[in-house]
Design a protein around this motif. Structure first.
Motif, PDB file in Angstrom:
ATOM      1  N   GLY A 224       0.834  -1.196   0.000  1.00 52.00           N
ATOM      2  CA  GLY A 224       0.000   0.000   0.000  1.00 52.00           C
ATOM      3  C   GLY A 224       0.864   1.239   0.000  1.00 52.00           C
ATOM      4  O   GLY A 224       1.146   1.812   1.054  1.00 52.00           O
ATOM      5  N   GLN A 225       1.292   1.646  -1.189  1.00 52.92           N
ATOM      6  CA  GLN A 225       2.255   2.742  -1.299  1.00 52.92           C
ATOM      7  C   GLN A 225       1.706   4.061  -0.776  1.00 52.92           C
ATOM      8  O   GLN A 225       2.397   4.796  -0.067  1.00 52.92           O
ATOM      9  CB  GLN A 225       2.702   2.881  -2.760  1.00 52.92           C
ATOM     10  CG  GLN A 225       3.724   3.979  -3.006  1.00 52.92           C
ATOM     11  CD  GLN A 225       3.067   5.320  -3.295  1.00 52.92           C
ATOM     12  OE1 GLN A 225       2.002   5.370  -3.924  1.00 52.92           O
ATOM     13  NE2 GLN A 225       3.672   6.401  -2.828  1.00 52.92           N
ATOM     14  N   ALA A 226       0.464   4.375  -1.102  1.00 52.22           N
ATOM     15  CA  ALA A 226      -0.107   5.662  -0.700  1.00 52.22           C
ATOM     16  C   ALA A 226      -0.181   5.786   0.817  1.00 52.22           C
ATOM     17  O   ALA A 226       0.206   6.808   1.398  1.00 52.22           O
ATOM     18  CB  ALA A 226      -1.492   5.836  -1.320  1.00 52.22           C
ATOM     19  N   ALA A 227      -0.669   4.731   1.464  1.00 48.07           N
ATOM     20  CA  ALA A 227      -0.772   4.751   2.924  1.00 48.07           C
ATOM     21  C   ALA A 227       0.608   4.793   3.566  1.00 48.07           C
ATOM     22  O   ALA A 227       0.820   5.476   4.576  1.00 48.07           O
ATOM     23  CB  ALA A 227      -1.545   3.522   3.410  1.00 48.07           C
ATOM     24  N   ALA A 231       2.033   7.693   6.058  1.00 46.95           N
ATOM     25  CA  ALA A 231       2.494   7.352   7.411  1.00 46.95           C
ATOM     26  C   ALA A 231       3.926   7.824   7.645  1.00 46.95           C
ATOM     27  O   ALA A 231       4.246   8.385   8.702  1.00 46.95           O
ATOM     28  CB  ALA A 231       2.392   5.844   7.626  1.00 46.95           C
ATOM     29  N   VAL A 232       4.800   7.609   6.665  1.00 48.17           N
ATOM     30  CA  VAL A 232       6.199   8.031   6.813  1.00 48.17           C
ATOM     31  C   VAL A 232       6.288   9.551   6.863  1.00 48.17           C
ATOM     32  O   VAL A 232       7.029  10.120   7.679  1.00 48.17           O
ATOM     33  CB  VAL A 232       7.057   7.466   5.662  1.00 48.17           C
ATOM     34  CG1 VAL A 232       8.477   8.041   5.721  1.00 48.17           C
ATOM     35  CG2 VAL A 232       7.110   5.948   5.737  1.00 48.17           C
ATOM     36  N   ARG A 256      11.209  -0.638  -0.404  1.00 51.41           N
ATOM     37  CA  ARG A 256       9.926  -1.209  -0.823  1.00 51.41           C
ATOM     38  C   ARG A 256       9.349  -0.531  -2.067  1.00 51.41           C
ATOM     39  O   ARG A 256       8.770  -1.199  -2.937  1.00 51.41           O
ATOM     40  CB  ARG A 256       8.933  -1.099   0.344  1.00 51.41           C
ATOM     41  CG  ARG A 256       7.623  -1.842   0.121  1.00 51.41           C
ATOM     42  CD  ARG A 256       7.871  -3.341   0.101  1.00 51.41           C
ATOM     43  NE  ARG A 256       6.681  -4.088  -0.192  1.00 51.41           N
ATOM     44  CZ  ARG A 256       5.800  -4.491   0.729  1.00 51.41           C
ATOM     45  NH1 ARG A 256       6.003  -4.211   2.002  1.00 51.41           N
ATOM     46  NH2 ARG A 256       4.747  -5.188   0.376  1.00 51.41           N
ATOM     47  N   TYR A 257       9.510   0.794  -2.162  1.00 46.48           N
ATOM     48  CA  TYR A 257       8.766   1.524  -3.196  1.00 46.48           C
ATOM     49  C   TYR A 257       9.647   2.395  -4.098  1.00 46.48           C
ATOM     50  O   TYR A 257       9.141   3.293  -4.758  1.00 46.48           O
ATOM     51  CB  TYR A 257       7.704   2.410  -2.535  1.00 46.48           C
ATOM     52  CG  TYR A 257       6.678   1.640  -1.746  1.00 46.48           C
ATOM     53  CD1 TYR A 257       5.759   0.807  -2.375  1.00 46.48           C
ATOM     54  CD2 TYR A 257       6.638   1.734  -0.353  1.00 46.48           C
ATOM     55  CE1 TYR A 257       4.820   0.091  -1.649  1.00 46.48           C
ATOM     56  CE2 TYR A 257       5.696   1.024   0.381  1.00 46.48           C
ATOM     57  CZ  TYR A 257       4.796   0.203  -0.270  1.00 46.48           C
ATOM     58  OH  TYR A 257       3.861  -0.503   0.452  1.00 46.48           O
ATOM     59  N   VAL A 263       9.172   9.684  -7.336  1.00 45.84           N
ATOM     60  CA  VAL A 263       8.907  11.100  -7.045  1.00 45.84           C
ATOM     61  C   VAL A 263       8.619  11.288  -5.557  1.00 45.84           C
ATOM     62  O   VAL A 263       9.165  12.183  -4.904  1.00 45.84           O
ATOM     63  CB  VAL A 263       7.721  11.617  -7.888  1.00 45.84           C
ATOM     64  CG1 VAL A 263       7.372  13.052  -7.478  1.00 45.84           C
ATOM     65  CG2 VAL A 263       8.066  11.559  -9.372  1.00 45.84           C
ATOM     66  N   GLN A 264       7.755  10.432  -5.009  1.00 47.01           N
ATOM     67  CA  GLN A 264       7.446  10.515  -3.578  1.00 47.01           C
ATOM     68  C   GLN A 264       8.681  10.217  -2.727  1.00 47.01           C
ATOM     69  O   GLN A 264       8.868  10.811  -1.664  1.00 47.01           O
ATOM     70  CB  GLN A 264       6.314   9.546  -3.219  1.00 47.01           C
ATOM     71  CG  GLN A 264       4.945   9.983  -3.705  1.00 47.01           C
ATOM     72  CD  GLN A 264       4.663   9.485  -5.116  1.00 47.01           C
ATOM     73  OE1 GLN A 264       5.579   9.074  -5.836  1.00 47.01           O
ATOM     74  NE2 GLN A 264       3.398   9.530  -5.510  1.00 47.01           N
TER      75      GLN A 264
END
Length: 287
Positions: A224-227, A231-232, A256-257, A263-264
């Motif tokens: 769950g990349q968005a969540a 959170a981070v 992980r991502y 970009v994030q």
């Protein structure tokens, strides 16, 4: 199990391997065992250590390791830690690991001089599984179970203290005097562990490690990349979170991502850099 370090300097490889083999040999000599040896096939370092250990135990010093066979054979498993970059980044929640991580242990000694409200005679304490029954029984217990076990030890000591005050005869006095060294030892041990667990609890609360650890586990075990990004980001903005915990969170997110959301990830790098002079924008460097 022998865990290889994360980084091995190539020029010092032979010296490292020799030391690793010597250490492994010492352990099995003390245990009076000659193990079956297995290693990680994809790691040249693990293969080298395993082969040199086997050569020592089964060829060069076979007589030294010729112990009586037991029903259950020992197993030596040599694993290259570089194939698991996640585990070293996670906060630990067992007693020994927490003391090592959050306070520090050197040669079985814990230095508490920098902490407030610690009695002078408790500012340096020994934490050894050989000498300390409570530590031996709880060194691998999680923090929650540790607290309950510590409460039981304190309750037992309070009961012992009350019984020592009820001296009604010469026999009672003689018994108390004969047991006094053990009483003092127990008192010191109880005080030591209460102080250590109190400091660990304070650090956990101060650094918001419960929240940090929850996010670490989610990054390591769930998708769950968005969540995860949310959170981070929230924890990076939390002033109670330490620099090292911020860095670990960003590193876990990157593992992980990195490909899924570059970009994030760069946004997290920049936010990390903005919170500490230890970091430069786009490059994480922890001293």
């Amino acid at each position: 199990m022998y865990m290889l370090p994360t980084v091995v300097d190539p020029p010092g490889m032979q010296g490292f391997c020799d030391r690793a083999v010597d250490g492994i040999a010492s352990v099995f000599l003390a245990l009076k065992r000659r193990p079956v040896i297995r290693y990680q096939r994809t790691s040249d370092v693990a293969k080298r250590i395993a082969q040199e250990t086997a050569r020592l135990m089964y060829e060069q010093e076979s007589g030294l390791f010729d112990f009586r066979r037991t029903e259950n054979s020992s197993l030596l498993l040599v694993i290259d830690r570089r194939d698991d970059p996640v585990t070293p980044l996670l906060n630990q929640w067992t007693y020994q690991a927490m003391v090592h991580e959050l306070i520090g242990i050197e040669n079985n000694k814990v230095d508490l001089m920098g902490f407030a409200n610690i009695p002078k005679d408790q500012q340096e304490v020994v934490l050894s599984s050989v000498q300390d029954d409570f530590f031996r029984a709880n060194m691998f217990e999680n923090f929650g179970d540790l607290g309950m076990n510590l409460k039981r030890m304190v309750d037992d000591f309070q009961h012992l203290s009350k019984s020592s005050l009820n001296l009604q005869s010469i026999g009672d006095m003689a018994k108390f005097v004969s047991n006094y060294p053990e009483y003092r030892k127990t008192h010191g041990n109880v005080t030591k562990h209460v102080n250590l667990v109190s400091e660990l609890s304070r650090i956990v609360e101060e650094r918001k490690l419960m929240l940090v650890s929850q996010t670490e586990q989610e990054l390591a075990c769930t998708s769950g990349q968005a969540a995860a990004f949310e959170a981070v980001t929230s924890l990076l903005n939390n002033e109670s979170v330490s620099d090292i915990d911020r860095l670990r969170l960003v590193m876990l997110y990157a593992l992980r991502y990195e490909k899924e959301s570059p970009v994030q990830l760069m946004q997290l790098f920049n936010k990390l850099a903005s919170h500490s002079a230890k970091y430069k924008s786009g490059v994480c460097k922890f001293h």
